[in-house]
Design an enzyme around this catalytic site. Sequence first.
Site: not given
Length: 753
Positions: A389, A188, A259, A322-323, A464, A159, A414-416
Amino acid sequence: MKRYPLIPTLLAICLVNLATAQTNLIPRPAALSLTQGTMDLQCPLSVRAGSEVDPALVELIRADLELTLSPSLQECMDPNELSLDLIRPDTLLPPEWYSLTVTTKHIALVAVDEAGLYRGSRTLAQLFEEGRTSTELPCMSITDSPRFPWRGMHLDASRHFWTVEFTKKYIDLLARYKMNSFHWHLTDDQGWRIEIKKHPKLTEVGAWRKGSQVGPYSRREYDSTTYGGFYTQDQIKEVVAYAKARYINVVPEIEMPGHALAALAAYPELGCTGGHYEVNKGWGVFEEVFCAGNDSTVHFLEDVLTEVMALFPSEIIHIGGDECPKESWKKCPKCQARMKAKGLKDEHELQSDFIQRIEAFVNSKGRKIIGWDEILEGGLAPNAAVMSWRGTEGGVAAAKQKHNVVMSPGSHCYFDHYQGDPANEPLAIGGYTTVQKVYSYEPIPTELNAEEAKYILGAQGNVWTEYILTPEHVEYMAVPRMLALAEVLWTPKAKRNEADFIHRLENEFPKLEAMKVNASKSLYQVSIRPKQGPKPGEIAVEMTLASGGSFSMTEMAPPYDESMAGLAVYSAPVIINSDRELHGWIQREGLTGPISKRRFLFNKATAQKITLSEPPNERYAEGGAFTLVDGITAGEKRVNTEWLGWRGSVTITVDLGSEQDVRTAGIGALNETYSWIHMPDQVEFSTSNDGKTFALQGSQKVKPGVGRRAFKFDVVAKTRYVRFTVKHPGKIPEGYPGAGNPAWMFLDEIEVR
Ligand code: ACM
Ligand code: ZN
C-alpha cells in the site's frame, strides 16, 4: 454454432469494431466477435443445466436474468422460445474462463468451473440490459478469462459501520464487474465490528465510541454522539454466504499489533501498560498497541482467529500489520524481556516475531496470512503474502522474496482519495486519483522479471471510511473507480483502451442510476484553474474538462446572484481583474455533470508580479509562485495546487505595480503537524519603494492553533514593494509525528489592503 465462412475478411474486421461499439461490457472481454443475426429479447428464456451444475447457481442465474429480461410473452411462438444452456465440459481450462455463444434462439455458456459460469452470466446480464432498449441482442461469440486471480475491493467497517443490507449491495457491485475478493476491514482503533463469543467485551465495549471526529483533520473537532455497531456471527455468515454464491471470497481483516485501541478498551490487559484505553474518536495512528511481549495477548488473538476462521472459509486471513508505532514496546518490560530472550535486535524484529507467531497458528489450521507491507520490516513471516500500500516497493521486495503479493498502492488504488478537483468534491482524506488514473494502473511493477511477476496475484481498491459517513458516499467514492480497476484486473493489457472505456462508462451511468448506485460523475467535472493573466493584476481563469467536449459556464460578480449570471459556452480563458465567481458544467443528452464553482477575491497583491528567493520543494510546487497571489485562499482540504511547500526559509517579494497606500498585509500558513507540516518560526514584513532597500515593518513569531493561520501586519505605508521573510521551523520537535525530520512549511495567499 453456425458459421459463416464466406464473410469477407474486411467485413469481419468491421463487425469486430462494431462489436466494441455495440456492446458496453465492463470489464471488456478478452475476445468478442459478432456473428450474423439477432436474438429477440421480447421472448422468454429458459435456463437449462445438467446435473454437474449446482442448482443454486442455476437458480441465481435464472433469477438475475429474469430481472434484466422481462419478456412480453404474447409476441413469441413458444413459451420456451429462447434457451440458455449452462455447460461444464470435462476439459482442462483456466479458472473462471468462460465462452458465450449467442445465436438467434439459443445461448451456450460454457465454463469448466462454476465461477466461470457465474462470470459469464454477468456478461450475459449486461448484454441483456443493452439489448432491452432495442429489444434485440446481436448474435456473438465471446471467449474470456481474467488476467489476474485476485480482483479485489476493500471496505472499512470500523471508522464507519455499514449494514448487512448495504454490504450486500456493495458485493453486488463487485459481482457485476467480475471482481472476486472482498476485503472486509472489521477491526480498528475506532471500533471492533465482529462478534467473538469467547471474548464478548470486544463488541460490548469495543464496538462503541463516545464520539467521532468531524470535519477536516486539521480542525481536530469531535462530536459527542455515541457511535458504533457490530455484526453478529449469524450476520457474518449471511454476508459470507451471499458473497460465496457470487464466487466472491471474503477476506476478513483483524488488525494487529497496531490499530488495536477498540480491543484494548475492551481488554486493557492486552496492552503494554494495562490502560486506561478508550475506543478512539479521532482518525490517525496511535501508540497504544497490543503488547508483543505478553503470551496471553497472542493466545487471546488465537482465540479470536479461531472463531474468525470458523466463519470465513477464505484460505487467506488478513492480520493487518500496518502502522504500528513502537513507542509503547520500547517502554514495556515484557516486550523488552521478549526481545532479549529471543535475541531480537530492535522493535521491528519484535513485530516480525509477533507476526510469525500468529502466522504459525494460522498455518497450523491450514490457512495463510496476508498483511500490509510493514510486515516486511524486521523479516517477512515464512508463508505470508503482502499487500503493498505504501507505493509498490513492498510488493516488489516481497515478490523478489517469492511471496505472493496483492498490489494496492495509495497512488492508484486508494478510493478514499479525491477523484476530482478537491475544490468541488466532498471532504476526503487527501490525494487525487481520477478514474482515468486508476485505469492507467499497471499492477506488475517494471522492476520485476517474468518469473517474479508471477507472484503478483492482482490488485485491490481500498475504501477507508474516516471521511465517509453514508452508504451513498461509499458508492460515490468506489464507483466508477472500481470499474476502472475491474477492467485493469480482468481485461488483457493489450485490450485496454482509455477512450473506449470512458465511452462504455458513459453508457453505464444510467444503469448505475437505475440500480440506485450513487456513482460519482467527477469525470465530467470542469476544472477551474487560475493562471497569470496577460497584464499584472489580471487572472486568466482556465476551464478544462478531462473527458473532453464542450461545456457551459457562467461568470458572476458580487453579490453572486445566480439570476444575474450570463450563460455561455466556454471557449477561452476568462480574464478577470476584480472579485468574480465562475461556474462550469457539462450538459448533453442524458448526461448532466456536477457544477464546479470557484470564487476569486482580489486584493492589492492579487496577480501582481511575485518573486521567491527559494523555489518551493518540487513535491508542493504545482502552481508556482503565482499560487500565493491567485485570488484563492487555500482551503482546509489540503490541496497541492493551493499550497506551496518548503523545507527551508524563503523571502517572498510582491511588486504592487505602483506606489500604494497599504494598511494591512498578511500571508497564510498551515499547521497540520500530523502531516509533518509546521508553522514558520517567524515571519517578517517589510516594504520598499525601489525594490532594493526594504524597511522592516513588523515581525511575528509562530502562531498557536491548528489549520490555516494568517500572519497579519497592521502598517501605514506608501509602498510599491512588499516583502515577507519567512523563517523555516527546522526539524520536527520531539512528541510530534516525524520527529527529527525536517518540517514542511506550507504557505498560501498573500493579502495586501
Ligand atoms: C493503510 O492504509 N494503513 C493500510
Ligand atoms: Zn509490551
